[in-house]
Design a protein around this motif. Structure first.
Motif, PDB file in Angstrom:
ATOM      1  N   ASP B  88       0.816  -1.100  -0.189  1.00  0.00           N
ATOM      2  CA  ASP B  88       0.072   0.115  -0.054  1.00  0.00           C
ATOM      3  C   ASP B  88       0.974   1.260   0.038  1.00  0.00           C
ATOM      4  OD1 ASP B  88      -2.589   0.824  -0.261  1.00  0.00           O
ATOM      5  OD2 ASP B  88      -3.012   0.673   1.966  1.00  0.00           O
ATOM      6  N   MET B  90       1.523   3.863  -2.170  1.00  0.00           N
ATOM      7  CA  MET B  90       1.002   5.021  -2.610  1.00  0.00           C
ATOM      8  C   MET B  90       0.062   5.880  -1.339  1.00  0.00           C
ATOM      9  SD  MET B  90       2.471   6.283  -4.980  1.00  0.00           S
ATOM     10  CE  MET B  90       1.366   7.865  -5.496  1.00  0.00           C
ATOM     11  N   SER B  91      -0.690   4.957  -0.808  1.00  0.00           N
ATOM     12  CA  SER B  91      -1.510   5.667   0.008  1.00  0.00           C
ATOM     13  C   SER B  91      -0.783   6.019   1.616  1.00  0.00           C
ATOM     14  CB  SER B  91      -2.541   4.403   0.789  1.00  0.00           C
ATOM     15  OG  SER B  91      -3.146   4.169  -0.481  1.00  0.00           O
ATOM     16  N   LEU B  93       2.422   6.873   1.357  1.00  0.00           N
ATOM     17  CA  LEU B  93       3.175   7.967   1.019  1.00  0.00           C
ATOM     18  C   LEU B  93       2.657   9.342   1.185  1.00  0.00           C
ATOM     19  CD1 LEU B  93       5.638   9.525   0.047  1.00  0.00           C
ATOM     20  CD2 LEU B  93       5.151   8.751  -2.321  1.00  0.00           C
ATOM     21  N   THR B  94       1.333   9.354   0.311  1.00  0.00           N
ATOM     22  CA  THR B  94       0.395  10.388   0.387  1.00  0.00           C
ATOM     23  C   THR B  94      -0.060  10.902   1.613  1.00  0.00           C
ATOM     24  OG1 THR B  94      -1.284   9.176  -0.299  1.00  0.00           O
ATOM     25  CG2 THR B  94      -0.522  10.439  -1.946  1.00  0.00           C
TER      26      THR B  94
END
Lengths: 307, 467
Positions: B88, B90-91, B93-94
C-alpha cells in the motif's frame, strides 16, 4: 487517620459526590474519546474536505461546490450508482427470502438440527477476504470448480466473472453465501413466536400455509423489517467482493459505489471529491430509509399495537 | 476514613480507566519523529539523518540496508533511515506528505514521478548532476531512455534505479519435442507476428490432441497453451511500440491509444485469446494465484510474455528454460520501466539527500539485482562486455546460474537498441486507469480494441489536460 499530603490530596476532588462523578466520567472516557476522535472528527473533516480540491500532496484549495458538480459529470459516478442499485435490488430480497426459507427449515424439530444450523451459519465466520478468494477460484472461467462441474455434465463454460453482463450477477450469487447472519436473526424471531397461536390455529383447522401467512409472517414483521433496513444500508456500502474478486471490472461492471469512493480517494487522490461522494451516499441511504419507514413501516406488526 | 483518600478498590478502578485511556492514546499518530524502519540502529549520534522510503521483498530490503551501511561508512555524520513499506505504498506516502512528515528520499513509481514533479514535490537535482564529476549523465546512463524517464521540463528530479521490460520465456523441451525452432535473443531474428501465431497454434492442444486449426478442435477444452501474454502495467504501451506507434504524444499532451495502428496492436494480442485460441485469459491465471511460471514448468504452457523480473523466480523451474525478444508486429522491442530514486523538495537536508540518491546509482547496488535476474541495467558500465560478464551467470540447471543462453545478446542488442522508456506524463496514473478499465473488455473479448479505445480516449485525454 493522618492526612497524607501527597499528590492525591491536591488533584482529586474533595467530596464523595464529586469523586463519584469523576469516576463516572473516567469510565465513559474511552468511548467518548473514541467517538470524538474516530467518528465526530473525521465526519467534521469530511464536511470541510467536500468543499476542497485536495490531492494530499499539495495544500487544499477551497472550491465550494465544484466537487459535487464534477462528480455529477463523472460517468463512473452514475455507473457505480447503477451497479450498486442493481446489486441491492437483487441481493437484499434474495438474501431475505432464502434466509427466511432456511430459517423455517432450521426451526423444525429434527435430529441433528444444531449441526445444520451451524453449517448454514459457518460461511459468516469465514473472513471476507478468504471467502472472496475462494469464490474467485470457484468462478474462474478456465479452471474454476463450477465450470469443471458444468463441463462434466456436457454444458458449456460460463464466463462468470469476465463477462461484463454476468459479473455483477455472479457477485450477487456470492453474496447469498453469507445469508447465515440474516438466517440467525430470523431463527431467533421464529422461536419467539408463542406456540399458543399455532395451537389455536390447529384447533381451527388451519393448514401450514395459513399458519405461515396469518401467524408467522405478521408476528415476524418487525424482524423482517429490521433485516430489510439493515440489508439495504449494508448493501449500499458493499465493497469487499468488488475489490477482491473482480477489481470493479470487467469494464466497471462491478464498480460498487464505495469502491468508486475508495479509488477516487486513494488511487486517484481526489480527497475532496471522495468526501463529496461519501456525503452523497449518506444522503441517498438516509432518504431510502426514510422512504422505507414511510411506506413499509406502517404495515409492520408490533405485538398487537399498530405502529 | 478520610474523604481525601482513595480506597484500594477505587485506586484499581482508576488504574484500569487510565490504562484504557493510555492504550487509546497509543493509537494516535505520533506527532514527532517518523517511525523508524529496520535500518534504524543506534539513536542518531550523527549530525544529519535522511529518511528513505521504499518497497521490495526481503532481498531488496537487505540490499538497501547493505548500501546504507556502505554509505554511512563513506559519509560520517550522515545517517539514513530505511522506511520499508512493502504494501500500500502510495496511500502511505500520500498520507505522510499530507501529515507534513514527507520522507527525505524515496522510491518514486515511474507512473507518478512526473505528476509529483509537476506538483512541485520533488527536489530538482540538475545542478547537483551538472557539478558531479562522476555521474556524467550522457555517458553514465543508457540514452535516450534515461533522459526520457528522468527529465521533467529538461531537468532531472531523480535517478532511475534500473530498467525492466517485456520479453519471451519458453520451455525449450516442448520446442525440441515438437521439432520447432525456438525464438531468438537476437533482435535481427525476431519472429514476425504471423510466425509467432503459427508456432503458438502448433503448441496449443485440446484434450484430444487437436490444434486450433484442426477439425473438431474444442477451444473450451484446451489442456496445453501456446502462449500466455501479460496485459497489465506497461504492456499495452509495448503492444503499441511493437506495432510502431508511440503511446503518448508530447506535443499535444494526448494519448495515441485510439490511433489505427495502436488499436491494431492491442487487437492483435486480444486475438491470441479469442480468435486464435492459443492463449488463456490472463485474468484467469491471476485469480487462481497460478502463474505462467508453474504452467511453463508443468508443460501447460510453451511460451510466456512477461517482465524481466519474472526471471528471478522462473529460472528456478525444473525445465530447460529459454528467453527471446518479443515478436514483431512492425518491429520488435519493449517499453521499459522502473521507479525513480529521488529526494523530496520538503527535505531539510538537500545536499545529503542528493548524496544518498546518487549512491543508489552505485553499480554495486544495481549488480545485486542484475545477478538474481530481477533487473536490466540502466548504467552503461554494466552493459560493456566486461560489465555484462560481471553479472550474467549462464543458467545450466534449475540450481546453477540464472540467465538462460543468449541473455548477453538480449541485453546488449535488445535492451540497448529496441527499448523505449514508458511515457508517463503528469496525470498519467489516473488517465491510464480509464484506458486500463476499457481494455479489460478487450482482453475479455466483449469489445473490440477499436470500440473500447473510442469509448475511453477522450476521458483519458481530458484527465491529462486538466492534471
Amino acid at each position: 487517620m493522618p492526612v497524607n499530603p501527597g499528590w492525591r490530596t491536591r488533584l482529586l476532588p474533595h467530596t464523595n459526590r464529586a469523586r463519584r462523578n469523576l469516576m463516572g466520567y473516567l469510565f465513559i472516557a474511552p468511548f467518548l474519546l473514541g467517538f470524538l476522535l474516530w467518528f465526530l472528527l473525521p465526519t467534521a473533516t469530511a464536511i470541510w474536505m467536500a468543499f476542497q480540491d485536495w490531492n494530499m500532496m499539495t495544500p487544499p484549495r477551497f472550491i465550494f461546490l465544484e466537487n459535487f458538480a464534477s462528480l455529477l459529470r463523472d460517468e463512473l459516478f452514475w455507473q457505480s450508482l447503477k451497479v450498486t442499485v442493481i446489486y441491492t435490488l437483487f441481493s437484499v430480497p434474495l438474501t431475505m427470502l432464502l434466509a427466511f426459507a432456511v430459517a423455517l427449515l432450521m426451526n423444525t424439530k429434527v435430529r441433528g438440527i444444531h449441526f445444520f444450523r451451524t453449517l448454514y451459519y459457518l460461511p459468516v465466520v469465514v473472513p471476507a477476504v478468504a471467502g472472496s478468494i475462494l469464490w474467485a477460484w470457484i468462478l474462474n472461467t478456465e479452471f474454476g470448480f463450477l465450470n469443471i462441474l458444468l463441463r462434466a455434465v456436457g454444458l458449456p463454460k460460463v464466463r462468470w466473472l469476465v463477462d461484463p453482463n454476468l459479473a455483477l450477477f455472479s457477485l450477487i450469487l456470492v453474496s447469498l453465501w453469507g445469508l447465515g447472519s440474516t438466517m440467525v436473526i430470523y431463527l431467533a424471531g421464529l422461536q419467539g413466536v408463542p406456540d399458543v397461536y399455532y395451537e389455536a390455529a390447529d384447533i381451527d383447522g388451519a393448514g401450514r400455509w395459513h399458519k405461515l401467512r396469518h401467524i408467522t409472517i405478521p408476528l415476524m414483521s418487525p424482524v423482517i423489517f429490521f433485516t430489510l433496513v439493515m440489508g439495504i444500508i449494508g448493501s449500499f456500502q458493499v465493497f469487499t467482493a468488488g475489490y477482491l474478486i473482480t477489481g470493479g471490472g470487467p469494464d466497471n461492471a462491478t464498480l460498487f459505489y464505495v469502491l468508486h469512493i475508495y479509488r477516487t480517494g486513494f488511487k486517484n487522490f481526489h480527497m475532496g471529491e471522495a468526501a463529496a461522494l461519501s456525503w452523497v451516499l449518506f444522503v441517498i441511504i438516509v432518504a431510502l430509509v426514510a422512504i422505507i419507514f414511510k411506506y413499509i413501516g406502517g404495515s409492520v406488526h408490533y405485538g398487537g399495537r399498530e405502529s | 476514613m478520610d474523604g481525601k483518600m482513595l480506597s484500594r478498590r477505587e485506586m484499581l478502578r482508576l488504574t484500569a480507566v487510565v490504562a484504557a485511556g493510555a492504550s487509546l492514546a497509543g493509537c494516535l499518530p505520533s506527532s514527532g519523529s517518523l517511525p523508524a524502519g529496520e535500518g534504524a540502529g543506534q539513536p542518531a549520534a550523527a549530525d544529519v539523518t535522511i529518511s528513505f522510503m521504499g518497497w521490495g521483498g526481503p532481498e531488496e530490503s537487505q540490499a538497501v540496508l547493505d548500501l546504507i551501511a556502505l554509505f554511512e561508512g563513506e559519509n560520517p555524520g550522515v545517517k539514513v533511515t530505511w522506511l520499508h513499506t512493502p504494501e500500500d505504498y502510495m496511500s502511505k506516502l500520500t498520507s505522510m506528505v499530507a501529515a507534513g512528515t514527507s520522507p527525505d528520499t524515496l522510491f518514486t513509481p515511474q507512473d507518478y514521478y512526473k505528476t509529483f514533479c509537476k506538483q512541485g514535490l520533488m527536489l530538482d537535482i540538475q545542478d547537483y548532476l551538472d557539478a558531479d564529476s562522476e555521474l556524467d549523465v550522457e555517458r553514465y546512463f543508457l540514452q535516450p531512455q534515461e533522459d526520457s524517464r528522468s527529465a521533467y521540463e529538461g531537468r532531472w528530479h531523480g535517478i532511475g534505479c534500473c530498467w525492466v521490460g517485456g520479453h519471451l520465456f519458453y520451455n525449450n523441451e516442448m520446442f525440441q519435442e515438437a521439432g520447432i525452432e525456438p525464438p531468438s535473443t537476437d533482435p535481427e531474428k525476431a519472429w514476425t507476428w504471423d510466425h509467432f501465431i503459427e508456432v503458438a497454434k502448433q503448441l496449443t492442444l485440446d484434450s484430444q490432441g487437436r490444434h486450433p486449426d484442426d477439425a473438431g478442435f474444442d477451444p473450451q477444452d484446451i489442456v496445453q497453451w501456446g502462449i500466455d501474454h501479460q496485459t497489465g502495467g506497461y504492456f499495452p504501451e509495448t503492444f503499441l511500440l511493437q506495432n510502431g506507434v508511440q503511446s503518448y504524444d508530447e506535443s499535444t499532451n494526448r494519448f495515441n491509444f485510439a490511433e489505427p495502428a495502436a488499436v491494431e496492436g492491442l487487437q492483435n494480442v486480444a486475438d491470441l485469446m479469442h480468435k486464435h485460441h492459443v492463449a488463456p485469459l490472463g485474468s484467469n491465471l491471476k485469480d487462481l494465484g497460478m502463474s505462467n511460471t508453474q504452467m511453463l514448468e508443468n508443460r501447460k504452457l510453451a511460451m510466456a510474455v512477461d517482465g524481466t523480473y519474472a526471471l528471478a523466480w522462473t529460472h528456478k523451474i525444473n525445465a530447460d528454460l529459454g528467453v527471446a525478444c518479443l515478436p514483431k508486429m512492425k518491429q520488435t522491442g519493449t517499453v521499459v520501466v522502473a521507479d525513480v530514486r529521488a529526494a523530496m523538495k520538503a527535505t531539510q537536508h538537500p545536499d545529503e539527500a542528493y548524496k544518498w540518491v546518487r549512491m543508489t546509482a552505485n553499480p554495486i547496488y544495481q549488480s545485486t539485482f542484475l545477478k538474481i535476474g530481477l533487473w536490466w541495467p540502466n548504467q552503461t558500465a554494466l552493459m560493456t562486455p566486461e560489465g555484462l560478464e560481471s553479472w550474467i551467470s549462464e543458467r545450466k540447471s534449475p540450481t546453477e546460474g540464472v540467465h538462460p543462453a543468449g541473455y548477453y545478446d538480449l541485453v546488449d542488442k535488445y535492451v540497448r537498441n529496441h527499448t523505449q522508456a514508458w511515457l508517463c506524463p503528469a496525470g498519467f496514473a489516473e488517465a491510464k486507469q480509464v484506458i486500463f478499465s476499457a481494455l479489460e473488455s478487450v482482453w475479455n473479448g466483449t469489445k473490440t480494441a477499436e470500440e473500447a479505445m473510442a469509448d475511453s480516449i477522450d476521458n483519458a485525454n481530458e484527465i491529462l489536460a486538466t492534471s
